[in-house]
Write a protein that holds these residues in place. Structure first.
Motif, PDB file in Angstrom:
ATOM      1  N   ALA A  24       0.846  -1.187   0.000  1.00 14.67           N
ATOM      2  CA  ALA A  24       0.000   0.000   0.000  1.00 14.67           C
ATOM      3  C   ALA A  24       0.884   1.241   0.000  1.00 14.67           C
ATOM      4  CB  ALA A  24      -0.915  -0.008   1.220  1.00 14.67           C
ATOM      5  N   HIS A  25       0.448   2.262  -0.714  1.00 17.72           N
ATOM      6  CA  HIS A  25       1.206   3.521  -0.815  1.00 17.72           C
ATOM      7  C   HIS A  25       0.928   4.332   0.456  1.00 17.72           C
ATOM      8  CE1 HIS A  25       2.562   6.963  -3.698  1.00 17.72           C
ATOM      9  NE2 HIS A  25       3.264   6.910  -2.594  1.00 17.72           N
ATOM     10  N   VAL A  26       1.625   3.955   1.519  1.00 20.08           N
ATOM     11  CA  VAL A  26       1.438   4.607   2.812  1.00 20.08           C
ATOM     12  C   VAL A  26       2.785   5.070   3.350  1.00 20.08           C
ATOM     13  CG1 VAL A  26      -0.642   3.304   3.416  1.00 20.08           C
ATOM     14  CG2 VAL A  26       1.593   2.417   4.073  1.00 20.08           C
ATOM     15  N   GLU A  27       2.727   6.040   4.255  1.00 19.65           N
ATOM     16  CA  GLU A  27       3.944   6.553   4.878  1.00 19.65           C
ATOM     17  C   GLU A  27       4.661   5.432   5.625  1.00 19.65           C
ATOM     18  OE1 GLU A  27       5.049   9.966   8.111  1.00 19.65           O
ATOM     19  OE2 GLU A  27       3.345  10.325   6.792  1.00 19.65           O
ATOM     20  N   GLY A  28       5.958   5.340   5.436  1.00 22.24           N
ATOM     21  CA  GLY A  28       6.750   4.357   6.150  1.00 22.24           C
ATOM     22  C   GLY A  28       6.979   3.056   5.395  1.00 22.24           C
ATOM     23  N   PHE A  29       6.289   2.864   4.261  1.00 23.83           N
ATOM     24  CA  PHE A  29       6.440   1.605   3.518  1.00 23.83           C
ATOM     25  C   PHE A  29       7.854   1.442   2.964  1.00 23.83           C
ATOM     26  CE2 PHE A  29       5.948  -0.756  -0.614  1.00 23.83           C
ATOM     27  CZ  PHE A  29       5.855  -2.003  -0.035  1.00 23.83           C
ATOM     28  N   VAL A  30       8.362   2.468   2.302  1.00 24.26           N
ATOM     29  CA  VAL A  30       9.710   2.382   1.728  1.00 24.26           C
ATOM     30  C   VAL A  30      10.736   2.165   2.836  1.00 24.26           C
ATOM     31  CG1 VAL A  30      11.507   3.621   0.440  1.00 24.26           C
ATOM     32  CG2 VAL A  30       9.117   3.776  -0.295  1.00 24.26           C
ATOM     33  N   GLU A  31      10.598   2.879   3.943  1.00 31.96           N
ATOM     34  CA  GLU A  31      11.523   2.744   5.068  1.00 31.96           C
ATOM     35  C   GLU A  31      11.485   1.328   5.645  1.00 31.96           C
ATOM     36  OE1 GLU A  31      10.620   6.978   4.420  1.00 31.96           O
ATOM     37  OE2 GLU A  31       9.369   5.207   4.595  1.00 31.96           O
ATOM     38  N   ALA A  32      10.289   0.729   5.691  1.00 30.95           N
ATOM     39  CA  ALA A  32      10.154  -0.634   6.217  1.00 30.95           C
ATOM     40  C   ALA A  32      10.880  -1.637   5.310  1.00 30.95           C
ATOM     41  CB  ALA A  32       8.678  -1.012   6.356  1.00 30.95           C
ATOM     42  N   VAL A  33      10.743  -1.455   3.997  1.00 26.87           N
ATOM     43  CA  VAL A  33      11.410  -2.345   3.044  1.00 26.87           C
ATOM     44  C   VAL A  33      12.927  -2.180   3.152  1.00 26.87           C
ATOM     45  CG1 VAL A  33      11.741  -2.857   0.586  1.00 26.87           C
ATOM     46  CG2 VAL A  33       9.437  -2.421   1.471  1.00 26.87           C
TER      47      VAL A  33
END
Length: 91
Positions: A24-33
Motif C-alpha cells: 500500500a502507498h502509505v507513509e513508512g512503507f519504503v523505510e520498512a522495506v
C-alpha cells in the motif's frame, strides 16, 4: 522448494540482485522495506531504491537491489519481506 546444488544455481554469489516489493502507498512503507534489506545486506545503499506508484496511486512498487551472498540469504530475505504486514507481493 527443492534444494539446488550450488553448481546448478543460476546466480553467482556475490551478485547484485533486484527484488520488487509491492505494498500500500502509505507513509513508512519504503523505510520498512529498506530496514529489511539492511538486515540481510548491511552494505545496502538506500539511495539505490526505485519506487513506482500504481496507476491509481493506491499501491507502491519498490525495487531494492541487494548484494546476494547465498541462496539461504535470498530465501530468508523473501520470507521476511513476504510476511511483513505492509507488504502485499514480493517478486
Amino acid at each position: 522448494m527443492p534444494d539446488i546444488p550450488p553448481e546448478q544455481s543460476l546466480i553467482e554469489y556475490p551478485s547484485a540482485f533486484p527484488i520488487k516489493v509491492m505494498g500500500a502507498h502509505v507513509e513508512g512503507f519504503v523505510e520498512a522495506v529498506v530496514a529489511v534489506a539492511v538486515q540481510f545486506d548491511p552494505g545496502f545503499d538506500a539511495g539505490t531504491v526505485e519506487t513506482r506508484p500504481s496507476k491509481a496511486g493506491n499501491y507502491l512498487g519498490v525495487t531494492i537491489t541487494v548484494t546476494a551472498t547465498s541462496r539461504e540469504q535470498l530465501d530468508e530475505l523473501y520470507r521476511t519481506l513476504s510476511t511483513h504486514p505492509m507488504v502485499k507481493v514480493v517478486l
